[in-house]
Design a protein around this motif. Structure first.
Motif, PDB file in Angstrom:
ATOM      1  N   ASP A   1      72.841  11.614  -9.751  1.00  0.00           N
ATOM      2  CA  ASP A   1      71.950  12.739 -10.059  1.00  0.00           C
ATOM      3  C   ASP A   1      72.722  14.054 -10.081  1.00  0.00           C
ATOM      4  OD1 ASP A   1      69.768  10.962 -10.025  1.00  0.00           O
ATOM      5  OD2 ASP A   1      69.567  11.160  -7.856  1.00  0.00           O
ATOM      6  N   LEU A   2      73.630  14.222  -9.113  1.00  0.00           N
ATOM      7  CA  LEU A   2      74.433  15.450  -9.076  1.00  0.00           C
ATOM      8  C   LEU A   2      75.284  15.590 -10.330  1.00  0.00           C
ATOM      9  CD1 LEU A   2      75.667  15.581  -5.354  1.00  0.00           C
ATOM     10  CD2 LEU A   2      73.960  17.040  -6.446  1.00  0.00           C
ATOM     11  N   MET A   3      75.876  14.491 -10.752  1.00  0.00           N
ATOM     12  CA  MET A   3      76.693  14.526 -11.963  1.00  0.00           C
ATOM     13  C   MET A   3      75.880  14.995 -13.163  1.00  0.00           C
ATOM     14  SD  MET A   3      79.017  11.070 -11.714  1.00  0.00           S
ATOM     15  CE  MET A   3      79.759  11.414 -13.312  1.00  0.00           C
ATOM     16  N   LYS A   4      74.666  14.489 -13.283  1.00  0.00           N
ATOM     17  CA  LYS A   4      73.812  14.856 -14.417  1.00  0.00           C
ATOM     18  C   LYS A   4      73.410  16.325 -14.345  1.00  0.00           C
ATOM     19  CE  LYS A   4      71.860  10.233 -15.136  1.00  0.00           C
ATOM     20  NZ  LYS A   4      70.626   9.404 -15.080  1.00  0.00           N
ATOM     21  N   TRP A   5      73.081  16.801 -13.133  1.00  0.00           N
ATOM     22  CA  TRP A   5      72.665  18.196 -12.986  1.00  0.00           C
ATOM     23  C   TRP A   5      73.799  19.168 -13.312  1.00  0.00           C
ATOM     24  CZ3 TRP A   5      69.903  16.765  -7.825  1.00  0.00           C
ATOM     25  CH2 TRP A   5      68.604  16.329  -8.112  1.00  0.00           C
TER      26      TRP A   5
ATOM     27  N   GLN B   1      69.339  23.594 -15.231  1.00  0.00           N
ATOM     28  CA  GLN B   1      68.854  22.737 -14.154  1.00  0.00           C
ATOM     29  C   GLN B   1      69.842  22.779 -13.000  1.00  0.00           C
ATOM     30  OE1 GLN B   1      68.203  18.643 -15.228  1.00  0.00           O
ATOM     31  NE2 GLN B   1      66.846  18.269 -13.514  1.00  0.00           N
ATOM     32  N   GLU B   2      69.359  23.143 -11.815  1.00  0.00           N
ATOM     33  CA  GLU B   2      70.231  23.272 -10.659  1.00  0.00           C
ATOM     34  C   GLU B   2      70.067  22.073  -9.728  1.00  0.00           C
ATOM     35  OE1 GLU B   2      72.325  25.483 -10.814  1.00  0.00           O
ATOM     36  OE2 GLU B   2      71.467  26.956 -12.180  1.00  0.00           O
TER      37      GLU B   2
ATOM     38  N   GLY C   1      67.313  22.180  -0.211  1.00  0.00           N
ATOM     39  CA  GLY C   1      68.086  23.366  -0.599  1.00  0.00           C
ATOM     40  C   GLY C   1      68.423  23.311  -2.073  1.00  0.00           C
ATOM     41  N   VAL C   2      68.286  24.448  -2.747  1.00  0.00           N
ATOM     42  CA  VAL C   2      68.594  24.526  -4.178  1.00  0.00           C
ATOM     43  C   VAL C   2      69.945  25.224  -4.357  1.00  0.00           C
ATOM     44  CG1 VAL C   2      67.834  25.371  -6.424  1.00  0.00           C
ATOM     45  CG2 VAL C   2      66.130  24.666  -4.716  1.00  0.00           C
TER      46      VAL C   2
ATOM     47  N   ASP D   1      77.336  25.273  -8.023  1.00  0.00           N
ATOM     48  CA  ASP D   1      77.653  24.158  -7.140  1.00  0.00           C
ATOM     49  C   ASP D   1      77.716  24.577  -5.681  1.00  0.00           C
ATOM     50  OD1 ASP D   1      80.059  25.604  -7.326  1.00  0.00           O
ATOM     51  OD2 ASP D   1      81.238  23.816  -6.871  1.00  0.00           O
ATOM     52  N   TYR D   2      77.062  25.696  -5.329  1.00  0.00           N
ATOM     53  CA  TYR D   2      77.092  26.145  -3.926  1.00  0.00           C
ATOM     54  C   TYR D   2      75.747  26.751  -3.534  1.00  0.00           C
ATOM     55  CZ  TYR D   2      78.090  30.544  -6.349  1.00  0.00           C
ATOM     56  OH  TYR D   2      78.044  31.627  -7.190  1.00  0.00           O
TER      57      TYR D   2
END
Length: 233
Positions: A180-184, A190-191, A227-228, A232-233
């Motif tokens: 999911d992180l890779m896709k975002w 989209q964060e 957390g949003v 990447d931070y």
């Protein structure tokens, strides 16, 4: 007759091209990781790995089953990949990441940016992308991977099941996979979001068998809050 002979010759030649089990990995040569923790440190990163204890592997094949079900080892290095390689100085086996259940990051790592420490996992061919990722909000990833949990013999599996259960049945959390992180990160507008993990109680007792031998465990964990990320931070 000639056709049969030719067919046999062709099949014989084809068998020489088969690779067989060239990429097999013997269980006795691997340290199977089920949990991975990344904490920011002065040297770069402190990487903690929770691995299945040899006693668990022996039990699955009919052997003994004494001692702790999991072992925790950690080291520090400039990069996460270097730290994982450095662990070979503390273990007689190579760390095998294909069976990870959960990856934990501390808040300092999350605030500094998670793409850099996770980059090697996106590229490593041995890493499957279906494990969950969460942030330890009131402690370190190393501490979270060192506690003993009462419902599952393997603590990382308990964390994984709890996060997925809360996501499925109540949804105050989000069971985010590395995929999911890779896709975002590859999508505009989209964060990324990650769930927080809290440790509540006596941390020192939580690392001992006392945490699983009494009804009211001295240390408990809880997933709560989402957390949003901005970038990447």
């Amino acid at each position: 007759m000639r056709r049969s002979v030719m067919m046999i010759c062709v099949l014989t030649l084809m068998t020489t091209l088969l690779s067989g089990c060239w990429s097999r990995k013997e269980l006795g040569d691997l340290a199977v990781a089920i949990g991975l923790g990344i904490d920011k440190s002065d040297k770069g990163y402190r990487v903690t790995v929770q691995i299945v204890a040899p006693s668990m592997a022996a039990a699955s094949t009919g052997g003994g089953n004494s001692g702790s079900p999991a072992l925790v080892v950690e080291t520090e290095a400039v990069t996460v990949m270097e730290a994982l390689r450095k662990l070979t100085t503390k273990l007689p086996r190579k760390i095998y990441l294909s069976h990870l259940s959960i990856l934990l990051l501390d808040e300092a790592t999350a605030k500094a940016g998670i793409l850099k420490p996770l980059d090697f996992m996106f590229r490593d061919h041995e890493v499957r992308l279906d494990f969950n990722v969460a942030i330890v909000r009131n402690g370190s990833a190393s501490e979270a991977l060192s506690i003993m949990t009462p419902l599952e013999r393997l603590p990382s599996r308990d964390l994984y099941d709890s996060l997925n259960g809360s996501h499925k049945f109540w949804a105050p959390t989000s069971a985010v996979r590395l995929l999911d992180l890779m896709k975002w990160f590859d999508s505009e507008g989209q964060e990324a979001v990650l769930t927080g993990l809290y440790l509540e109680g006596n941390l020192e007792k939580g690392k001992t068998k006392e945490n699983v031998e009494v009804i009211n465990s001295p240390l408990k964990f809880e997933f709560r809050g989402i957390g949003v990320f901005k970038y990447d931070y």
